[in-house]
Write a protein that holds these residues in place. Structure first.
Motif, PDB file in Angstrom:
ATOM      1  N   ASP A 164       0.870  -1.432   0.428  1.00  0.00           N
ATOM      2  CA  ASP A 164       0.017  -0.551  -0.378  1.00  0.00           C
ATOM      3  C   ASP A 164       0.407   1.510   0.093  1.00  0.00           C
ATOM      4  N   ARG A 165       2.197   1.354  -0.551  1.00  0.00           N
ATOM      5  CA  ARG A 165       2.578   2.126  -0.864  1.00  0.00           C
ATOM      6  C   ARG A 165       2.999   3.068  -2.596  1.00  0.00           C
ATOM      7  N   ASP A 166       2.892   4.382  -2.226  1.00  0.00           N
ATOM      8  CA  ASP A 166       2.512   5.376  -3.281  1.00  0.00           C
ATOM      9  C   ASP A 166       3.605   4.916  -4.336  1.00  0.00           C
ATOM     10  N   VAL A 167       3.851   4.640  -5.639  1.00  0.00           N
ATOM     11  CA  VAL A 167       4.873   4.206  -6.217  1.00  0.00           C
ATOM     12  C   VAL A 167       4.804   4.747  -7.639  1.00  0.00           C
ATOM     13  N   VAL A 168       6.168   5.764  -8.379  1.00  0.00           N
ATOM     14  CA  VAL A 168       6.000   6.427  -9.006  1.00  0.00           C
ATOM     15  C   VAL A 168       7.729   5.150 -10.363  1.00  0.00           C
ATOM     16  N   LEU A 169       6.616   4.362 -11.497  1.00  0.00           N
ATOM     17  CA  LEU A 169       8.222   3.690 -12.018  1.00  0.00           C
ATOM     18  C   LEU A 169       8.554   4.386 -13.514  1.00  0.00           C
ATOM     19  N   ILE A 170      10.175   4.618 -13.068  1.00  0.00           N
ATOM     20  CA  ILE A 170      10.820   5.555 -14.075  1.00  0.00           C
ATOM     21  C   ILE A 170      11.359   4.479 -14.995  1.00  0.00           C
ATOM     22  N   GLY A 171      11.757   4.654 -16.507  1.00  0.00           N
ATOM     23  CA  GLY A 171      11.843   3.367 -17.329  1.00  0.00           C
ATOM     24  C   GLY A 171      12.467   4.380 -18.691  1.00  0.00           C
ATOM     25  N   ARG A 172      13.266   3.920 -19.453  1.00  0.00           N
ATOM     26  CA  ARG A 172      13.542   4.855 -20.343  1.00  0.00           C
ATOM     27  C   ARG A 172      12.348   4.288 -21.937  1.00  0.00           C
ATOM     28  N   SER A 173      11.772   2.852 -22.074  1.00  0.00           N
ATOM     29  CA  SER A 173      11.462   2.007 -22.926  1.00  0.00           C
ATOM     30  C   SER A 173       9.828   2.531 -22.837  1.00  0.00           C
ATOM     31  N   ARG A 174       9.155   2.376 -23.820  1.00  0.00           N
ATOM     32  CA  ARG A 174       7.701   2.101 -23.557  1.00  0.00           C
ATOM     33  C   ARG A 174       6.711   2.190 -23.159  1.00  0.00           C
ATOM     34  N   ALA A 175       7.400   0.585 -22.908  1.00  0.00           N
ATOM     35  CA  ALA A 175       5.825  -0.186 -22.159  1.00  0.00           C
ATOM     36  C   ALA A 175       7.297  -1.167 -21.619  1.00  0.00           C
ATOM     37  N   LEU A 176       6.736  -1.312 -20.171  1.00  0.00           N
ATOM     38  CA  LEU A 176       7.784  -2.618 -19.920  1.00  0.00           C
ATOM     39  C   LEU A 176       8.080  -3.665 -20.026  1.00  0.00           C
ATOM     40  N   LEU A 177       8.922  -3.703 -20.412  1.00  0.00           N
ATOM     41  CA  LEU A 177       9.861  -4.780 -20.566  1.00  0.00           C
ATOM     42  C   LEU A 177       9.487  -5.993 -21.750  1.00  0.00           C
ATOM     43  N   ALA A 178       9.164  -3.901 -22.876  1.00  0.00           N
ATOM     44  CA  ALA A 178       9.085  -5.458 -24.325  1.00  0.00           C
ATOM     45  C   ALA A 178       9.943  -5.553 -25.311  1.00  0.00           C
ATOM     46  N   ASP A 179      10.869  -5.581 -24.181  1.00  0.00           N
ATOM     47  CA  ASP A 179      12.155  -5.981 -25.127  1.00  0.00           C
ATOM     48  C   ASP A 179      12.786  -7.186 -24.802  1.00  0.00           C
ATOM     49  N   VAL A 180      12.382  -8.204 -23.668  1.00  0.00           N
ATOM     50  CA  VAL A 180      11.911  -9.381 -23.514  1.00  0.00           C
ATOM     51  C   VAL A 180      10.764 -10.092 -24.174  1.00  0.00           C
ATOM     52  N   LEU A 181       9.910  -9.479 -23.334  1.00  0.00           N
ATOM     53  CA  LEU A 181       8.569 -10.426 -23.509  1.00  0.00           C
ATOM     54  C   LEU A 181       8.035 -10.324 -25.337  1.00  0.00           C
ATOM     55  N   GLY A 182       8.197  -9.336 -25.532  1.00  0.00           N
ATOM     56  CA  GLY A 182       7.666  -8.974 -26.643  1.00  0.00           C
ATOM     57  C   GLY A 182       6.428  -7.506 -26.438  1.00  0.00           C
ATOM     58  N   PRO A 183       5.758  -6.537 -27.780  1.00  0.00           N
ATOM     59  CA  PRO A 183       5.214  -5.677 -27.901  1.00  0.00           C
ATOM     60  C   PRO A 183       3.938  -6.057 -26.961  1.00  0.00           C
TER      61      PRO A 183
END
Length: 415
Positions: A164-183
């Protein structure tokens, strides 16, 4: 005097290698050196069940060193290697070996400009790291910034929302793990995190840091700024090979090995786990690393076997890679090498009423698969993938070399 095998690294790969040597009947000395103060532990728990408090620190430990017939030295990293003399260096001392297993794993990648060492800026790689994060969470009430959109970053964000913590997830990619799991799966995962209350700041970077006593200020590349209670830096990892820089071993994103786990150019050194880069001939001859729990187990056992057998008598190590991640209650299971796929297909589950999984195809052949909460289908198709992708490339076999005289020395007092 008996032969001596030294294992550099006392984590999961080092532990399983030591166990396998004894299972195979090796009667010589097994000496294990670890950089951390702890015995091997369940590292995947760090970003999930240990962080949330679902399991205790003691429950993550994998074995009592006294149960494995080896000499264990913790807080004792190997500092250098002299392969021509078959000697490892230990902060001023040295120890000769007859065989060496490199299992030093990886270490967190450092983010340029980040105030590493600040009590509110942490990484999640070791037990002490998770303890530091729990301490930072307990002494702050603001949102938590997670920098990094890979598996660790996504898992930490999921665990924090469970807390129950507020979270800000910051990343360079357009979508999460798209380079590993596919778009497609990447887009789905991104939507899942947003639906579970994670604030997403994707396609951006941090330009400036403003660390304070009770909070940390972050300035984005576009000039926007936020204040958070603490920051988790999860921008990947690098192989722990700095101690090998002067050893003249082939280093290229890890220790480069042949198909049998032997380090290229050596008959007496093997590598295993996250630090090893080797060609999995089940797929192709390109050396790669697999930073996954099961590979550390399987490769360390194969490396121990092949060290005893020697290069000419060793089979190639050709696993079907498998790993999983749990985020927001959804289990993501991966098998094979989806990144090699050029197209996708839906693979029906053998269990009626359960969802299909995504298969990745290259040249008309199934090379990988990903399932979402589909354990039965993943198990079925992983077996099929193993059958279809049996290795067809046979590693070259070298003729046996004349046996060299063995030299033994207890060069380091106390070992």
């Amino acid at each position: 005097m008996s032969e001596r095998i030294v294992i550099a690294g006392a984590g999961l790969a080092g532990l399983r290698a030591a166990e396998r040597l004894r299972e195979l009947g090796f009667e010589g000395e097994v000496v294990v050196f670890g950089a951390e103060p702890d015995i091997a532990y369940h590292r995947p728990a760090l970003s999930k069940s240990l962080l949330t408090g679902a399991v205790s620190r003691a429950q993550t430990l994998l074995a009592d060193p006294l149960e494995v017939d080896a000499e264990w030295y913790f807080d004792t990293p190997v500092t250098a290697l002299s392969p021509n003399r078959q000697v490892v260096h230990l902060d001023g001392e040295e120890l000769r070996y007859d065989g060496l297993i490199i299992a030093t794993g990886v270490e967190p990648r450092r983010m340029p400009g980040a105030p590493h060492g600040h009590p509110r800026v942490v990484v999640v790689r070791t037990l002490s790291d998770t303890t530091a994060l729990q301490r930072a969470l307990a002494t702050s009430s603001g949102p938590v910034a997670v920098i990094g959109d890979g598996f660790i970053g996504c898992e930490v964000a999921s665990s924090l929302r469970e807390m129950d913590r507020d979270v800000v997830l910051i990343g360079r990619s357009r979508a999460l793990l798209a380079d590993v799991l596919g778009p497609e799966i990447g887009d789905w995962l991104t939507a899942l995190h947003a639906a579970r209350g994670v604030r997403l700041e994707l396609g951006t970077t941090i330009r400036r840091w403003h660390p304070g006593t009770t909070s940390v200020g972050l300035e984005f590349a576009d000039g926007r700024a936020i204040d958070v209670g603490c920051v988790v830096v999860a921008v990947g990892s690098v192989p722990a090979v700095s101690w090998l820089r002067g050893a003249k071993l082939p280093l290229d994103d890890g220790v480069v090995c042949g198909p049998t786990c032997h380090v290229v150019g050596s008959d007496t050194i093997v590598a295993a786990g996250d630090v090893a880069r080797w060609p999995n001939l089940r797929y192709d001859a390109t050396p790669r690393r697999d930073e996954h729990w099961l590979n550390a187990v399987e490769m360390s056992r194969a490396a121990a076997e092949n060290l005893l057998a020697g290069p000419s008598g060793s089979p190639a190590y050709t696993p079907v890679p498998r790993y999983w991640s749990e985020q927001h209650g959804v289990r993501i299971q991966v098998a094979g090498r989806p990144m090699l796929g050029t197209d996708t297909v839906l693979l029906e589950s053998p269990v009626a009423g359960t969802r299909p999984i995504t298969g990745f195809v290259s040249g008309g052949e199934l090379v990988g698969l990903i399932g979402l909460d589909s354990p039965a289908a993943v198990l079925h198709w992983t077996a099929e993938l193993a059958r279809r992708s049996a290795p067809s490339i046979v590693p070259p076999q070298r003729p046996p070399e004349p046996e060299r005289p063995r030299h033994h020395s207890r060069a380091a007092a106390g070992y």
